[in-house]
Design an enzyme around this catalytic site. Sequence first.
Site, PDB file in Angstrom:
ATOM      1  N   VAL A 103       0.829  -1.214   0.000  1.00 43.93           N
ATOM      2  CA  VAL A 103       0.000   0.000   0.000  1.00 43.93           C
ATOM      3  C   VAL A 103       0.866   1.268   0.000  1.00 43.93           C
ATOM      4  O   VAL A 103       0.360   2.364   0.146  1.00 43.93           O
ATOM      5  CB  VAL A 103      -0.961   0.005   1.220  1.00 43.93           C
ATOM      6  CG1 VAL A 103      -1.942  -1.147   1.149  1.00 43.93           C
ATOM      7  CG2 VAL A 103      -0.188  -0.032   2.538  1.00 43.93           C
ATOM      8  N   HIS A 119      -4.569  -4.477  -2.195  1.00 47.81           N
ATOM      9  CA  HIS A 119      -4.919  -4.068  -0.824  1.00 47.81           C
ATOM     10  C   HIS A 119      -5.031  -2.560  -0.627  1.00 47.81           C
ATOM     11  O   HIS A 119      -5.045  -2.087   0.500  1.00 47.81           O
ATOM     12  CB  HIS A 119      -3.913  -4.675   0.178  1.00 47.81           C
ATOM     13  CG  HIS A 119      -3.995  -6.167   0.270  1.00 47.81           C
ATOM     14  ND1 HIS A 119      -2.974  -6.962   0.765  1.00 47.81           N
ATOM     15  CD2 HIS A 119      -4.991  -7.023  -0.082  1.00 47.81           C
ATOM     16  CE1 HIS A 119      -3.343  -8.232   0.715  1.00 47.81           C
ATOM     17  NE2 HIS A 119      -4.554  -8.305   0.205  1.00 47.81           N
ATOM     18  N   ASN A 217      12.627 -14.669  -1.684  1.00 46.31           N
ATOM     19  CA  ASN A 217      12.339 -14.261  -0.305  1.00 46.31           C
ATOM     20  C   ASN A 217      13.597 -14.511   0.535  1.00 46.31           C
ATOM     21  O   ASN A 217      14.330 -15.461   0.280  1.00 46.31           O
ATOM     22  CB  ASN A 217      11.153 -15.073   0.261  1.00 46.31           C
ATOM     23  CG  ASN A 217      10.527 -14.412   1.480  1.00 46.31           C
ATOM     24  OD1 ASN A 217      11.200 -14.126   2.471  1.00 46.31           O
ATOM     25  ND2 ASN A 217       9.231 -14.145   1.405  1.00 46.31           N
TER      26      ASN A 217
HETATM   27  C1  BJW Z   1      12.079 -10.035   1.941  1.00 43.00           C
HETATM   28  C2  BJW Z   1      12.950  -8.997   2.169  1.00 43.00           C
HETATM   29  C3  BJW Z   1      13.736  -8.660   1.163  1.00 43.00           C
HETATM   30  C4  BJW Z   1      11.742  -9.256   4.024  1.00 43.00           C
HETATM   31  N1  BJW Z   1      13.651  -9.357  -0.006  1.00 43.00           N
HETATM   32  N2  BJW Z   1      11.933 -10.750   0.869  1.00 43.00           N
HETATM   33  C5  BJW Z   1      -8.334 -18.592   3.413  1.00 43.00           C
HETATM   34  C6  BJW Z   1      -7.648 -19.274   4.409  1.00 43.00           C
HETATM   35  C7  BJW Z   1      -7.420 -18.676   5.646  1.00 43.00           C
HETATM   36  C8  BJW Z   1      -7.854 -17.397   5.931  1.00 43.00           C
HETATM   37  C9  BJW Z   1      -8.512 -16.711   4.935  1.00 43.00           C
HETATM   38  C10 BJW Z   1      -8.750 -17.307   3.715  1.00 43.00           C
HETATM   39  N3  BJW Z   1      -9.406 -16.400   2.941  1.00 43.00           N
HETATM   40  C11 BJW Z   1      -9.569 -15.269   3.636  1.00 43.00           C
HETATM   41  C12 BJW Z   1      -9.051 -15.426   4.861  1.00 43.00           C
HETATM   42  C13 BJW Z   1      -9.052 -14.389   5.936  1.00 43.00           C
HETATM   43  C14 BJW Z   1      -7.960 -13.369   5.782  1.00 43.00           C
HETATM   44  C15 BJW Z   1      -6.600 -14.060   5.833  1.00 43.00           C
HETATM   45  O1  BJW Z   1      -5.936 -14.318   4.843  1.00 43.00           O
HETATM   46  N4  BJW Z   1      -6.119 -14.339   7.035  1.00 43.00           N
HETATM   47  C16 BJW Z   1      -4.805 -14.983   7.210  1.00 43.00           C
HETATM   48  C17 BJW Z   1      -3.934 -14.101   8.111  1.00 43.00           C
HETATM   49  C18 BJW Z   1      -5.006 -16.349   7.737  1.00 43.00           C
HETATM   50  N5  BJW Z   1      -8.098 -12.607   4.544  1.00 43.00           N
HETATM   51  C19 BJW Z   1      -8.922 -11.561   4.455  1.00 43.00           C
HETATM   52  O2  BJW Z   1      -9.619 -11.223   5.389  1.00 43.00           O
HETATM   53  C20 BJW Z   1      -8.992 -10.839   3.128  1.00 43.00           C
HETATM   54  N6  BJW Z   1     -10.350 -10.663   2.756  1.00 43.00           N
HETATM   55  C21 BJW Z   1     -11.085 -11.642   2.246  1.00 43.00           C
HETATM   56  O3  BJW Z   1     -10.612 -12.743   2.006  1.00 43.00           O
HETATM   57  O4  BJW Z   1     -12.404 -11.300   2.009  1.00 43.00           O
HETATM   58  C22 BJW Z   1     -13.352 -12.346   1.805  1.00 43.00           C
HETATM   59  C23 BJW Z   1     -13.752 -12.777   3.199  1.00 43.00           C
HETATM   60  C24 BJW Z   1     -14.471 -11.899   3.970  1.00 43.00           C
HETATM   61  C25 BJW Z   1     -14.861 -12.316   5.239  1.00 43.00           C
HETATM   62  C26 BJW Z   1     -14.490 -13.568   5.735  1.00 43.00           C
HETATM   63  C27 BJW Z   1     -13.718 -14.422   4.942  1.00 43.00           C
HETATM   64  C28 BJW Z   1     -13.351 -14.016   3.648  1.00 43.00           C
HETATM   65  C29 BJW Z   1      -8.437  -9.442   3.253  1.00 43.00           C
HETATM   66  C30 BJW Z   1      -6.967  -9.433   3.529  1.00 43.00           C
HETATM   67  C31 BJW Z   1      -6.491  -7.987   3.674  1.00 43.00           C
HETATM   68  C32 BJW Z   1      -5.036  -7.911   4.101  1.00 43.00           C
HETATM   69  N7  BJW Z   1      -4.756  -6.575   4.476  1.00 43.00           N
HETATM   70  C33 BJW Z   1      -3.414  -6.228   4.899  1.00 43.00           C
HETATM   71  C34 BJW Z   1      -3.438  -4.786   5.442  1.00 43.00           C
HETATM   72  C35 BJW Z   1      -3.582  -3.806   4.297  1.00 43.00           C
HETATM   73  C36 BJW Z   1      -3.711  -2.427   4.810  1.00 43.00           C
HETATM   74  C37 BJW Z   1      -2.480  -1.936   5.501  1.00 43.00           C
HETATM   75  O5  BJW Z   1      -1.366  -2.064   4.992  1.00 43.00           O
HETATM   76  O6  BJW Z   1      -2.626  -1.405   6.589  1.00 43.00           O
HETATM   77  O7  BJW Z   1      -2.509  -6.351   3.804  1.00 43.00           O
HETATM   78  S1  BJW Z   1      -2.735  -7.307   6.145  1.00 43.00           S
HETATM   79  C38 BJW Z   1      -1.090  -7.254   5.538  1.00 43.00           C
HETATM   80  O8  BJW Z   1      -0.715  -8.583   5.096  1.00 43.00           O
HETATM   81  C39 BJW Z   1      -1.128  -6.376   4.280  1.00 43.00           C
HETATM   82  C40 BJW Z   1      -0.262  -7.141   3.345  1.00 43.00           C
HETATM   83  O9  BJW Z   1      -0.509  -6.773   2.004  1.00 43.00           O
HETATM   84  C41 BJW Z   1      -0.590  -8.569   3.674  1.00 43.00           C
HETATM   85  C42 BJW Z   1       0.476  -9.564   3.255  1.00 43.00           C
HETATM   86  O10 BJW Z   1       1.661  -9.326   3.932  1.00 43.00           O
HETATM   87  P1  BJW Z   1       3.033  -9.411   3.131  1.00 43.00           P
HETATM   88  O11 BJW Z   1       3.059  -8.356   2.107  1.00 43.00           O
HETATM   89  O12 BJW Z   1       3.258 -10.791   2.706  1.00 43.00           O
HETATM   90  O13 BJW Z   1       4.069  -8.941   4.275  1.00 43.00           O
HETATM   91  P2  BJW Z   1       4.709  -9.797   5.480  1.00 43.00           P
HETATM   92  O14 BJW Z   1       5.260  -8.835   6.445  1.00 43.00           O
HETATM   93  O15 BJW Z   1       3.772 -10.806   5.988  1.00 43.00           O
HETATM   94  O16 BJW Z   1       5.899 -10.599   4.771  1.00 43.00           O
HETATM   95  C43 BJW Z   1       7.060  -9.970   4.271  1.00 43.00           C
HETATM   96  C44 BJW Z   1       7.905 -11.029   3.631  1.00 43.00           C
HETATM   97  O17 BJW Z   1       9.011 -10.403   3.007  1.00 43.00           O
HETATM   98  C45 BJW Z   1       8.486 -12.047   4.626  1.00 43.00           C
HETATM   99  O18 BJW Z   1       8.263 -13.358   4.119  1.00 43.00           O
HETATM  100  C46 BJW Z   1       9.985 -11.748   4.657  1.00 43.00           C
HETATM  101  O19 BJW Z   1      10.780 -12.899   4.812  1.00 43.00           O
HETATM  102  C47 BJW Z   1      10.173 -11.146   3.286  1.00 43.00           C
HETATM  103  N8  BJW Z   1      11.272 -10.189   3.156  1.00 43.00           N
HETATM  104  N9  BJW Z   1      12.714  -8.538   3.485  1.00 43.00           N
HETATM  105  C48 BJW Z   1      12.761 -10.384  -0.120  1.00 43.00           C
HETATM  106  N10 BJW Z   1      14.639  -7.664   1.251  1.00 43.00           N
END
Ligand code: BJW
Length: 246
Positions: A103, A119, A217
């Site tokens: 974001v 997102h 990663n």
């Molecule tokens: C490096 C590095 C370097 C470091 N080089 N690498 C199916 C199964 C289970 C659960 C669910 C499912 N479907 C839906 C869900 C529920 C939920 C979910 O997924 N929960 C899980 C936690 C289990 N999903 C949702 O609720 C989504 N909505 C949805 O599905 O709607 C339908 C629905 C509605 C109601 C009920 C059920 C379904 C919405 C998800 C929204 C996520 N929002 C966020 C916040 C955005 C706003 C903000 O920024 O404030 O998005 S959460 C946060 O996580 C953000 C990110 O985009 C997202 C992913 O994180 P990301 O980008 O992967 O970051 P990190 O920190 O986790 O990882 C960083 C990585 O980089 C690490 O691996 C490091 O090793 C690596 N790294 N330096 C390369 N230099």
Amino acid sequence: MTDTALSDLAARVASARRVTVMTGAGVSAASGVPTFRGPGGLWRHYRPEDLATRQAFARDPALVWEWYAWRRQTVAACRPNPAHEVLARWSRRDGHTLIIQNVDDLHVRAGTRDLVRLHGSLWEMTCFNGCERGTRSWRDERVPLPEMPPSCPHCGGSARPAVVWFGESLDSADVNRAFNATACDVFLTVGTSALVYPAAGLVHQARARGAFTAEINVDETPASALVDVSLRGPAEEILPAVDQLI
Ligand code: BJW
């Protein structure tokens, strides 16, 4: 990571008709943007799951806005890094799609064309109460914000960041575009923990549809065992190395 894995990925990207890349917070880590999970991933003692929800905002909008204001201030001082720059160049090739979970807008600032934003953006707001005019997002890049917490200019209620919180649906047009882009020759996932759905499911879809799949990663993720090649290291070093071999 071996040179063979690097050159294999470069050859696949070079010869592919359709390449899809999906990024997460790790791609911006070298720019100084904190990731969500892992070391340094917590803000105070809160997890993203405790703050990035509608319920958390309804309970304490000032606290949630404090988190976003801190992130806006942090990101405002950051610049795109070599990983963003390589992906921006690739985005100009036919058949290339970039799907982003970030974001921070650093991909946009690097000049990326035509990306799929899953997102939302830290730099946009909507009306928390869903008033008619406030359902359309507006841009606000002011740092610091003059009013905390900010209000909706249309109805005077609470403004919220135009991002997707847990439990909220992603924009269906974006999800469709992302799903369509899993019909590709190469699907590369970069700097994401592969924990948050539906984004985390896209690499599974791509694999099921016959794509060559790869991950970049610094750490292992749930996607590591699934992909054809997992390159362990920083995106800002590996992507330029792959790009040089193309
Ligand atoms: C490096 C590095 C370097 C470091 N080089 N690498 C199916 C199964 C289970 C659960 C669910 C499912 N479907 C839906 C869900 C529920 C939920 C979910 O997924 N929960 C899980 C936690 C289990 N999903 C949702 O609720 C989504 N909505 C949805 O599905 O709607 C339908 C629905 C509605 C109601 C009920 C059920 C379904 C919405 C998800 C929204 C996520 N929002 C966020 C916040 C955005 C706003 C903000 O920024 O404030 O998005 S959460 C946060 O996580 C953000 C990110 O985009 C997202 C992913 O994180 P990301 O980008 O992967 O970051 P990190 O920190 O986790 O990882 C960083 C990585 O980089 C690490 O691996 C490091 O090793 C690596 N790294 N330096 C390369 N230099």
